[in-house]
Enzyme design. Structure first.
Site, PDB file in Angstrom:
ATOM      1  N   LYS A  71       0.835  -1.199   0.000  1.00  0.00           N
ATOM      2  CA  LYS A  71       0.000   0.000   0.000  1.00  0.00           C
ATOM      3  C   LYS A  71       0.870   1.248   0.000  1.00  0.00           C
ATOM      4  O   LYS A  71       1.990   1.230   0.541  1.00  0.00           O
ATOM      5  CB  LYS A  71      -0.870   0.050   1.270  1.00  0.00           C
ATOM      6  CG  LYS A  71      -1.898  -1.040   1.417  1.00  0.00           C
ATOM      7  CD  LYS A  71      -2.616  -0.892   2.758  1.00  0.00           C
ATOM      8  CE  LYS A  71      -3.608  -2.006   3.005  1.00  0.00           C
ATOM      9  NZ  LYS A  71      -4.806  -1.862   2.171  1.00  0.00           N
ATOM     10  N   ARG A 129      -9.901 -11.906   2.665  1.00  0.00           N
ATOM     11  CA  ARG A 129     -10.836 -12.937   2.201  1.00  0.00           C
ATOM     12  C   ARG A 129     -10.181 -14.318   2.202  1.00  0.00           C
ATOM     13  O   ARG A 129     -10.861 -15.335   2.298  1.00  0.00           O
ATOM     14  CB  ARG A 129     -11.369 -12.569   0.819  1.00  0.00           C
ATOM     15  CG  ARG A 129     -10.350 -12.559  -0.281  1.00  0.00           C
ATOM     16  CD  ARG A 129     -10.818 -11.783  -1.512  1.00  0.00           C
ATOM     17  NE  ARG A 129     -10.871 -10.359  -1.242  1.00  0.00           N
ATOM     18  CZ  ARG A 129     -11.268  -9.450  -2.146  1.00  0.00           C
ATOM     19  NH1 ARG A 129     -11.645  -9.843  -3.346  1.00  0.00           N
ATOM     20  NH2 ARG A 129     -11.282  -8.173  -1.833  1.00  0.00           N
TER      21      ARG A 129
END
Length: 461
Positions: free
Chosen positions: A239, A313
């Site tokens: 990020k 996830r």
């Protein structure tokens, strides 16, 4: 145990807080002593939402308070917790939704004090006499559970890694006589949780799966799964620094599951509760998982990695597969999963996805009743093909710019086949700015809603 913001002795001396609106204000203004009326006028008080004025008594102390609370906000009373000087107060008259007003007051008094050393930080604050008809202990238990979840989200990752998340669950289990087990490090591979291991193996603090069980074995099975990413660098798909600033909150799903569990156990609801939290740190090292890797999963599906910054996830999928194996009556996961859900619904409104129409209706109704909002997005099956992989059973991202929240939900849906009722909650876990009952910082979203759902469906014990 009563909450610190409450005075449970309803006969205790208390300063009246007159809740006024445009209809009640003329009569109340007429009843004020001339000096009180002049003081209110000098402070430019008017019955507009948000206006509060403290009126002195004859000795210069606090005589009474005039407060115009926003009638559209059930949590409006939460503003009083910080707006009023130290003292004990009573709402007069009590709002129509007195239980929510009392809860908002308690939630509004929350402060995260883990690191502040300034003098006066623990000075006495305003306390509220619990309104008639409100169960003080029940409200206090909910407020305390929310405070626990908020504390976990607010704690920086140097002090709350995967080990700290596990320790918080172990401590909660001890308080409620629940059983708990922790599968850690290489044991995750041995026990069949390869994706949890892959996501967390690069960090210095080992990944783990925490499994709490409470309640009678023959009671309805309620299972909560929470995403416990203690910090998310994005992995090799790193990020930018601006996107990393709030990544201590990437375990906000775990915090919501823990808080909901605390409420359920404190209320002694007649369910067999299970809480599963995969706790990892998505870090970077020579052992990081990579874009293009293909991972095995507990369910047996092979998963192609499209982006290492979509790690939540992956760990949830292994935990959901475990949860699903025992066919729970109700299975709910909580996760700070996608920016797409925030673009669609903003920070205050978690997305919820379910194929169960009755569950969706109950969640919508109860979210209004307990003022813990969610909004339904669909498991839109035509988008399933966006997760196709040329070399594995499934890719864990779509690779395109559209419907990111839905495709993430559809990926998780593939790992649930036996649960009688399943919902996925995509939340933000953070208040960007302070609102009544919701201080700026970490927040428990959908936890009170799930507690209310379990209480309604399975009884209060």
């Amino acid at each position: 145990m009563p909450h610190a913001a409450f005075e449970t002795d309803r006969a205790a001396p208390a300063i009246p807080v007159h809740c006024v609106d445009t209809e009640s204000w003329p009569a109340l203004a007429e009843s004020l002593a001339p000096r009180e009326r002049r003081f209110a006028e000098a402070q430019s008080f008017s019955p507009k939402p948000g206006k509060i004025v403290v009126l002195p008594d004859e000795d210069g102390g606090i005589g009474r308070v005039l407060a115009c609370l926003d009638p559209s906000d059930p949590f409006a009373a939460g503003r009083l917790a910080t707006a009023l000087p130290a003292g004990t107060y009573r709402l007069d008259p009590a709002p129509a939704r007195a239980e929510l007003a009392a809860l908002a007051f308690a939630l509004g008094s929350y402060r995260f004090r883990g690191y502040k050393s300034a003098a006066g930080e623990d000075a006495p604050r305003a306390r509220l006499v619990v309104p008639d008809g409100v169960a003080a202990d029940a409200v206090a238990n909910i407020a305390d559970a929310v405070a626990l979840g908020r504390d976990l989200v607010n704690t920086p990752a140097n002090d709350l890694g995967p080990d700290g998340i596990a320790a918080a669950i172990v401590d909660l289990a001890a308080r409620h006589n629940a059983s708990v087990s922790v599968i850690e490090g290489e044991a995750l591979l041995e026990r069949g949780f390869p994706m949890i291991h892959a996501v967390g193996r690069a960090a210095s603090r080992a990944p783990r799966l925490v499994d709490l069980v409470w309640g009678a074995s023959d009671a309805p099975k309620v299972t909560l799964v929470g995403k416990g990413v203690a910090f998310d660098t994005g992995g090799l798909d790193i990020k930018p620094s601006s996107a990393m600033l709030l990544m201590k909150k990437d375990m906000g799903g775990a915090a919501a599951a823990i808080a909901a569990a605390a409420m359920i156990m404190a209320a002694n609801l007649p369910v067999r509760l299970r809480v599963l939290v995969p706790a990892v740190e998505n870090s970077i090292s020579g052992d990081s998982f990579r874009p293009g890797d293909v991972l095995a999963s507990r369910k047996g599906l092979t998963v192609e990695i499209g982006n290492t910054d979509a790690e939540g996830r992956l760990i949830l999928a292994d935990a959901l597969a475990l949860a699903d194996e025992e066919t729970p009556d109700l299975l709910i996961d909580f996760a700070t999963l996608t920016g797409a859900a925030r673009v669609a619904l903003g920070p205050d409104l978690p997305a919820v996805m379910t194929d169960d129409e009755a569950l969706a209706a109950d969640l919508a109704r109860l979210s209004e009743a307990v003022h813990d909002p969610v909004w339904r997005l669909p498991f839109w099956k035509p988008y399933d093909k966006l997760l196709d992989s040329k070399i594995a059973d499934v890719n864990h991202i779509s690779g395109g710019p559209h419907a990111g929240a839905i495709t993430a939900g559809l990926f998780l849906r593939r790992f649930v086949s036996k649960a009688k009722s399943y919902a996925h909650v995509d939340l933000f876990a953070w208040n960007p700015s302070a609102k009544p009952g919701r201080p700026e910082g970490g927040e428990v979203q959908a936890g009170r809603l799930v507690h209310a759902l379990v209480a309604e469906r399975y009884g209060r014990g």
